[in-house]
Design an enzyme around this catalytic site. Sequence first.
Site, short mmCIF file in Angstrom:
data_model
loop_
_atom_site.label_atom_id
_atom_site.label_comp_id
_atom_site.label_asym_id
_atom_site.label_seq_id
_atom_site.Cartn_x
_atom_site.Cartn_y
_atom_site.Cartn_z
N ASP A 104 39.69 58.98 34.52
CA ASP A 104 39.08 57.93 35.34
C ASP A 104 37.81 58.48 35.98
OD1 ASP A 104 38.67 55.93 37.60
OD2 ASP A 104 40.52 55.15 36.72
N THR A 164 35.24 55.16 40.14
CA THR A 164 34.25 54.28 40.74
C THR A 164 34.92 53.55 41.90
OG1 THR A 164 34.87 52.48 39.22
CG2 THR A 164 33.11 53.98 38.51
N THR A 180 41.18 40.88 27.91
CA THR A 180 41.41 39.76 28.83
C THR A 180 41.36 38.44 28.09
OG1 THR A 180 40.45 38.58 30.73
CG2 THR A 180 38.94 39.80 29.34
N ASP A 181 42.02 37.43 28.67
CA ASP A 181 41.93 36.09 28.10
C ASP A 181 40.57 35.45 28.36
OD1 ASP A 181 42.20 35.65 30.84
OD2 ASP A 181 43.94 34.33 30.68
N GLU A 182 39.77 36.04 29.23
CA GLU A 182 38.47 35.45 29.55
C GLU A 182 37.50 35.49 28.37
OE1 GLU A 182 36.85 36.11 33.47
OE2 GLU A 182 38.74 36.99 34.13
N TYR A 242 31.00 39.61 32.62
CA TYR A 242 32.22 40.41 32.43
C TYR A 242 32.92 40.04 31.13
CZ TYR A 242 37.20 41.35 32.67
OH TYR A 242 38.48 41.72 32.35
N LYS A 263 33.63 42.34 27.67
CA LYS A 263 34.97 42.59 27.11
C LYS A 263 35.06 42.06 25.68
CE LYS A 263 38.11 44.18 28.85
NZ LYS A 263 38.57 45.60 28.89
#
Length: 366
Positions: free
Chosen positions: A33, A36, A134-136, A159, A163
Amino acid sequence: MQTLIVTGGAGFIGGNFVRHALAHGAARVVVVDALTYAGHRESLAGLEEDLRFEFVRADIGDRAAMAALFGRVAPAAVVNFAAETHVDRSIDDPLPFVTTNVLGTAVLLEAARRHWRALPEAQRSSFRFLHVSTDEVYGTLGPEGRFSETTPYAPNSPYAASKAGADHLLRAWHETYGLPVLVTNCSNNYGPWQYPEKLIPLMVLNALEGRALPIYGDGGNVRDWLFVEDHCEGIARVLEAGRPGEHYNIGGECERSNLEVVEGICAVLERVRPAAANPALAARGITSYGALKTFVPDRPGHDRRYAIDAAKIRAELGWAPRHDFEAGLEATVRWYLENAGWCAAVTRDHYDGGRLGLGAEPCPSI
């Protein structure tokens, strides 16, 4: 000893997955990681003493660091959670989302491909690279229908577009190079350890402090809510038995509008910490959490509705969510009430609870 690399493992879903993996017998988990604003060592509290756990601070876009990491730990699998994730922040400054979510994923894929090509045949066939999406990426729905794995991509925010780009890279690395990849596309997660800029923790903390509960537009935007523990179980199942090259949608089958979610939070708070006994509300002459609801201008490009069709993962892998929304929401609210110290630690110098995502000015990174 078989090693699992978990990138973004100090974030919300990644950290919960690390806990799940260690609790269910993982031989060794190496968390990577960059720490951030949304990744914090505090989110991994209690794991440092486990001899199977290792933390590496590094950026997935750092080619040298990723090459060295794969060479040293020789993973049997990679689960990639590392991403910039907040839509509002992507509206204010989209370029970090492209840098991490697209370019970072490409660097990680190349490090994994070099490692995979050098493995003995038996280990090559069992190696997996699982990318959490993501579903977005599918865009928005009308009042009917649900997203399936064959729904065309139509991202509407920076965003979501970043993705979607990463998802396409996964497909390309599988089709071109044969890398055994898996992609999961999830609905809205909620649960413990979620960064307090997101809807549910933000509403809980604002309510406790007697601050306004800002609801975008008319509050009618609908999301399919997935308890994070259920999501982690789904990811683990895909990693274990998913078919390389495939996508698997993971959804909670709990559609709620933003207004319904906020009202649900208020109801839980009234039961477990009544407004009448909250000094912050008394100081403002407010007698109920619901009175804090405030409708504010909608964010640009706000998708109206998401809903996941999880039939594929149910049929092929036998996964189904175990938590209904009401029980999961109460458990989540109680967790934030009991972990005020964590909330203060992770937001200090990073987030003051103010409005993000208005996108009025060009991004500052240009």
